[in-house]
Design a protein around this motif. Structure first.
Motif, mmCIF file in Angstrom:
data_model
loop_
_atom_site.group_PDB
_atom_site.id
_atom_site.type_symbol
_atom_site.label_atom_id
_atom_site.label_comp_id
_atom_site.label_asym_id
_atom_site.label_seq_id
_atom_site.Cartn_x
_atom_site.Cartn_y
_atom_site.Cartn_z
ATOM 1 N N GLN A 312 47.416 60.546 56.148
ATOM 2 C CA GLN A 312 46.598 60.259 54.971
ATOM 3 C C GLN A 312 47.235 60.755 53.682
ATOM 4 O O GLN A 312 46.718 60.494 52.601
ATOM 5 C CB GLN A 312 45.207 60.864 55.150
ATOM 6 N N THR A 313 48.378 61.437 53.787
ATOM 7 C CA THR A 313 49.120 61.866 52.598
ATOM 8 C C THR A 313 50.260 60.907 52.266
ATOM 9 O O THR A 313 50.950 61.106 51.266
ATOM 10 C CB THR A 313 49.726 63.273 52.809
ATOM 11 N N GLN A 314 50.466 59.875 53.078
ATOM 12 C CA GLN A 314 51.636 59.012 52.942
ATOM 13 C C GLN A 314 51.397 57.812 52.016
ATOM 14 O O GLN A 314 50.611 56.912 52.345
ATOM 15 C CB GLN A 314 52.076 58.526 54.318
ATOM 16 N N SER A 320 45.320 55.644 48.337
ATOM 17 C CA SER A 320 44.378 56.755 48.500
ATOM 18 C C SER A 320 44.232 57.080 49.980
ATOM 19 O O SER A 320 44.583 56.267 50.843
ATOM 20 C CB SER A 320 43.017 56.367 47.924
ATOM 21 N N PRO A 321 43.710 58.262 50.295
ATOM 22 C CA PRO A 321 43.476 58.590 51.714
ATOM 23 C C PRO A 321 42.612 57.553 52.419
ATOM 24 O O PRO A 321 42.856 57.237 53.596
ATOM 25 C CB PRO A 321 42.781 59.956 51.641
ATOM 26 N N LEU A 328 45.922 52.518 58.779
ATOM 27 C CA LEU A 328 46.139 53.072 60.112
ATOM 28 C C LEU A 328 45.268 52.383 61.148
ATOM 29 O O LEU A 328 45.703 52.108 62.270
ATOM 30 C CB LEU A 328 45.842 54.578 60.094
ATOM 31 N N GLU A 329 44.030 52.077 60.779
ATOM 32 C CA GLU A 329 43.086 51.511 61.735
ATOM 33 C C GLU A 329 43.180 49.998 61.869
ATOM 34 O O GLU A 329 42.515 49.420 62.721
ATOM 35 C CB GLU A 329 41.660 51.898 61.328
ATOM 36 N N SER A 330 43.989 49.343 61.039
ATOM 37 C CA SER A 330 44.044 47.884 61.115
ATOM 38 C C SER A 330 45.456 47.313 61.037
ATOM 39 O O SER A 330 45.649 46.117 61.238
ATOM 40 C CB SER A 330 43.209 47.268 59.979
ATOM 41 N N GLY A 331 46.440 48.160 60.766
ATOM 42 C CA GLY A 331 47.777 47.644 60.479
ATOM 43 C C GLY A 331 48.697 47.469 61.660
ATOM 44 O O GLY A 331 49.851 47.060 61.489
ATOM 45 N N LEU A 574 58.772 57.511 54.787
ATOM 46 C CA LEU A 574 58.042 58.763 54.962
ATOM 47 C C LEU A 574 58.198 59.587 53.687
ATOM 48 O O LEU A 574 59.279 59.674 53.112
ATOM 49 C CB LEU A 574 58.575 59.550 56.144
ATOM 50 N N SER A 575 57.110 60.193 53.266
ATOM 51 C CA SER A 575 57.130 61.010 52.055
ATOM 52 C C SER A 575 56.950 62.479 52.430
ATOM 53 O O SER A 575 56.240 62.813 53.370
ATOM 54 C CB SER A 575 56.009 60.573 51.113
#
Length: 699
Positions: A312-314, A320-321, A328-331, A574-575
Motif C-alpha cells: 500500500q506504499t507502492q 493512494s493506499p 492488488l485485489e483486481s489486477g 518497486l519504490s
C-alpha cells in the motif's frame, strides 16, 4: 399471477424487438404500434438516437485475483474482490465451450450481434406456452455483464443495477445502447475471442468468477481438464448462480446440468450414449474449496499482512493506499516475496519452545530475519495464533512490525560504537569508568550525569541523570577499552562516550540506520533514548540496522517483496528499496569485531548463551529494559541478521520470577532469550535456553 408474469415477459421481449428493429434501421411507423401507442412518433428519433450513441466497446482487462508467493513459489494468499483467474481460450476444455454455447446461444456461431430468429422464437414461446425464453445473444450478455462488472469494480452500484434493469423506457434505451456495443464487439473480435471473454467474465457462483476459478472451486482442477458432466454443470450454473451453487443446492445444479446435456444432444454436439452416461454421473465436488482469500487464513498470516501493508506504499499500484489496495485485489498481480517458509517454521518453533503460546505469564515474543545487503525480510515468527478476536495465545498484531514498538535497551549501544569508530576511535581506545557518586532507585551505586558531561541540544540541559551499572560493577576510575565496555555493556561508560561524541551525533547515526519509533517517527532525542534505547522501535527496524553492519555498510530499507508483475507479466517498479552506503567497510568490520566480543568474551553479556555458527563471524548485542520489561537479542552473520524480542505487547510490565517452559527466570535479561545466529548451509536457527539470572537494566 402466472399470466401477468408471462405478459410482462412478452412486453419485455417486444421492447427488445423494438430495440432490435431500431438497431437494424427497420422500424416503420405502424409496426407493432397498436400495442405500444405513441412509440411510432419516435421512429425517426429512435434511428437517430441509435446512430448518435457511442459505438466503441473494448474487451477490457478483467478483475482477477492476485497471488502473494513465498520464495519457494508456494502461495501465501490470493487477494481478490472477485475470485477470477483469466486463462486463454486454448486452456478451456472443448466440452466447456460447447456446453456454454449450447445453453446460452446455440446459434452463436451463425448470427451476428443480433439474432432476429431467436427473438421471434422467444416471443412465440412466451405467448403460446408457459416458457420464459430470453432472446439476448451471448455477445449481448457479455456486453451487459461487462458493463455491470466495470461499474461494480469502480464502486458505482447504481450504474451496476442499471446495466441489468429491464424496466421503463430508460431500460429500452440501455438495451439499444448495449445492442450497439454488441455490434461493435462483433466487428472488432472473432467469435472465439468473444466466447473466451464471456467464459472468463461470468459469475459461476461459490465466489468463482470465470471458468478457471469455477473449475478449481468446484472440482479442484483446471478449466482445461473439465469433462462433459463437469462442463455441463458449470454452464448451467451461469443462469442462476445464486440458487444453483452446487455446494448449497446440489439437486438443482444437477437438474440444470442434465438440461444442458439434453441441449447438447439436441444440437448433435454429443451422442445419446454420452448424454445418458453424463446425466447418470454422480456429482463429486472439491472437498477443499476456497473459503477465503484473505491473509487471515494463511499459515503465515502475520507476514502476509505485512506484505499487504508494504504494498500500500507502492506508487506503481496507484496514487493512494485505497487505489493500491484496489489494484492488488483486481489486477491479477504476482507478488514475489522474500519469505522463506522453512526459516519461518524454525524460528517460530524455537520461539514457542522458549516462550510457549498462551503461557500463564501472558508473555509475548517474536523474531525476524533480514538479509544483509538487500533489506529483504526472510522470515518472521511469534508465539501467538492470528485472530481478529484477541484472547490468550492469540493476536491480530504482528509483533515484528507493531504500531508503537518496544523499548530496545542496550542494543542501542551499537550506534554509539559506530559513531566513535567513524570519528577515529579505535576498538582498543580506553575510557575511564565514571565515579559512583549516587544511588539508583533500587539502591545500586550510580553516577549522576550533568549537562557538562552530556552537553548540547540532545544533552541533559538543566537535568541530571542517575545511571547505575549492572553487576558485577566495574571499578570506578578503571580503564575500559571500547571493545570491553561493549562486551560487558557498561552503561556509565557508554553515557560518557555519548557525551564526548555529542549526543546529537549518535542520534544522527541511529536515525541514519533506519531506527524509528513504532509509528514511523523519529525516536526521542534524550540521552537515555540515544544511549540505552528507552524509546520504542520494531524488531524489523532493529534487525535491519544490524544487517547494515553485517553487509559491510550498505543500508537497504527493509522490505518483503522481490518483484511485482501485473496481469500481463510486466514488472512494476518497486519504490523505497534502493540501497546506499552509509559506513565504510573498515568501520563495519571493526564494529562487527567489537560486537563479536559480546558472544566470545568470557565476561560478555551473552557468553555461553549463544550457539556459535561454526567458524563464521557471529556478532550481536543484548538489550534489557529496566525491570526486564522488554528483552532483546540482535545477532548476525554475514548472511543474515536476526532480532528476537520478548515482553508484553499490550501493557509492558516487569518480568521477574517467571516460569516459561518449565524454567524459572528470576531476573531475565536479553541473553536469556538470545537466538543463535543462523547457519547458512543448514538453514537452521537454534535458540538455546540460558539458565543463569541475566543482567537486569539495559544490558
Amino acid at each position: 399471477m402466472r399470466v401477468a408474469s408471462r405478459l410482462g415477459t412478452v412486453f419485455s421481449l417486444l421492447g427488445a424487438f423494438v430495440a432490435t428493429a431500431v438497431a437494424m434501421g427497420l422500424i416503420v411507423a405502424c409496426l407493432f404500434l397498436p400495442a405500444i401507442g405513441a412509440a411510432g412518433q419516435a421512429t425517426n428519433g429512435g434511428v437517430k438516437l441509435f446512430n448518435d450513441m457511442p459505438g466503441s466497446f473494448a474487451m477490457n482487462p478483467l478483475a482477477q485475483q492476485s497471488r502473494i508467493l513465498a520464495s519457494d513459489g508456494s502461495v501465501l494468499a490470493t487477494p481478490f474482490n472477485q475470485n477470477r483467474i483469466v486463462v486463454p481460450f486454448s486452456k478451456i476444455s472443448k466440452t466447456m465451450k460447447q456446453a456454454q454455447v449450447a445453453i446460452e446461444d446455440e446459434r452463436f456461431y451463425q448470427h451476428g450481434a443480433l439474432d432476429s430468429r431467436g427473438l421471434f422464437r422467444a416471443i412465440g414461446s412466451n405467448v403460446f406456452s408457459n416458457g420464459t425464453q430470453g432472446a439476448s445473444t451471448l455477445t449481448q450478455q457479455y456486453v451487459k455483464i461487462a458493463i455491470q462488472n466495470e461499474a461494480i469494480n469502480s464502486g458505482n452500484t447504481a450504474k451496476a443495477q442499471q446495466a441489468v434493469s429491464r424496466t421503463g423506457m430508460e431500460g429500452y434505451v440501455r438495451k439499444i445502447q448495449q445492442l450497439k456495443y454488441a455490434v461493435s464487439l462483433e466487428q472488432k473480435y472473432t467469435k472465439d475471442q468473444i466466447l473466451d471473454g464471456y467464459l472468463n467474465l461470468v459469475y459461476y457462483g461459490g465466489q468463482a468468477y470465470g471458468v478457471e476459478a469455477a473449475a478449481r472451486q468446484y472440482f479442484g482442477i483446471h478449466a482445461s481438464q473439465l469433462n462433459l458432466p463437469q462442463s455441463a454443470l458449470l454452464a448451467g450454473v451461469v443462469n442462476e448462480p445464486g440458487t444453483l451453487d452446487p455446494f448449497t443446492n446440489a439437486t438443482g445444479a444437477v437438474a440444470r446440468r442434465n438440461v444442458v446435456l439434453a441441449k447438447m444432444y439436441q444440437q448433435k454436439l454429443i451422442t445419446r450414449a454420452q448424454m445418458i452416461e453424463a446425466q447418470n454421473t454422480k456429482l463429486k465436488l472439491n472437498p477443499h474449496p476456497v473459503q477465503s482469500n484473505s491473509c487471515a487464513n494463511s499459515k503465515y498470516a502475520y507476514f502476509c499482512y505485512y506484505v499487504i501493508s508494504w504494498l500500500q506504499t507502492q506508487p506503481s499500484l496507484g496514487k493512494s493506499p485505497k487505489e493500491r489496495m484496489a489494484t492488488l485485489e483486481s489486477g491479477g498481480l504476482t507478488i514475489q516475496t522474500s519469505f522463506n517458509p522453512k526459516m519461518a517454521d524454525i524460528i517460530d518453533k524455537q520461539i514457542r519452545a522458549k516462550v510457549p503460546q498462551g503461557n500463564k505469564a501472558g508473555i509475548d515474543s517474536a523474531g525476524v530475519i533480514v538479509q544483509p545487503g538487500t533489506g529483504l525480510v526472510l522470515a518472521s515468527g511469534q508465539n501467538t495464533k492470528y485472530s481478529n478476536s484477541p484472547g490468550k495465545g492469540s493476536s491480530a498484531t504482528n509483533f515484528a512490525a507493531p504500531d508503537g514498538g518496544y523499548a530496545y535497551g542496550s542494543t542501542a549501544k551499537i550506534f554509539a560504537v559506530i559513531t566513535a569508530l567513524e570519528n577515529g576511535w579505535s576498538p582498543s581506545k580506553t575510557v575511564s569508568v565514571p565515579s559512583y557518586n549516587g544511588k539508583s532507585k533500587a539502591g545500586a551505586p550510580a553516577h549522576i550525569f550533568t549537562h557538562t558531561e552530556i552537553p548540547g541540544q540532545c544533552g541533559l540541559g538543566g537535568d541530571t541523570w542517575t545511571l547505575p551499572n549492572d553487576a558485577p560493577q566495574p571499578r570506578a576510575g578503571s580503564k575500559m577499552s571500547l571493545t570491553d565496555a561493549t562486551a560487558q555493556s557498561v552503561n556509565t561508560v557508554f553515557a560518557k562516550i555519548v557525551g564526548e561524541l555529542g549526543a546529537c551525533n549518535v542520534m544522527k547515526t541511529t536515525t541514519q540506520f533506519g531506527v524509528k519509533d513504532g509509528s514511523g517517527g523519529t525516536i526521542s532525542s534524550g540521552p537515555a533514548s540515544i544511549t540505552l534505547g528507552t524509546s520504542n522501535t520494531t524488531p524489523i527496524n532493529l534487525a535491519n540496522a544490524y544487517a547494515t553492519v553485517a553487509s559491510g555498510g550498505m543500508y537497504c530499507p527493509p522490505h518483503p517483496v522481490v518483484s511485482i508483475k501485473d496481469g500481463a507479466g510486466k514488472k512494476l517498479k518497486l519504490s523505497g528499496t534502493t540501497c546506499k552506503r552509509i559506513m565504510t567497510k573498515k568501520v563495519a568490520a571493526e564494529t562487527s569485531k567489537i560486537f563479536e566480543s559480546v558472544i566470545t568474551d568470557p565476561k560478555g553479556t551473552t557468553h555461553g548463551a549463544i550457539q556459535l555458527a561454526g567458524n563464521r563471524q557471529s556478532a550481536g548485542k543484548t538489550g534489557t529494559e529496566d525491570g526486564s520489561r522488554n528483552l532483546w537479542f540482535v545477532g548476525y552473520t554475514p548472511q543474515m541478521a536476526t532480532a528476537v524480542w520478548v515482553g508484553h505487547h499490550d501493557t509492558p510490565r516487569d518480568m521477574k520470577n517467571i516460569t516459561l517452559a518449565g524454567h524459572l527466570y528470576t531476573s531475565p535479561g536479553g541473553a536469556t532469550s538470545s537466538p543463535a545466529t543462523s547457519r547458512r548451509r543448514s538453514g537452521r536457527t537454534s535458540w538455546t535456553p540460558h539458565s543463569r539470572a541475566s543482567r537486569s537494566s539495559t544490558s
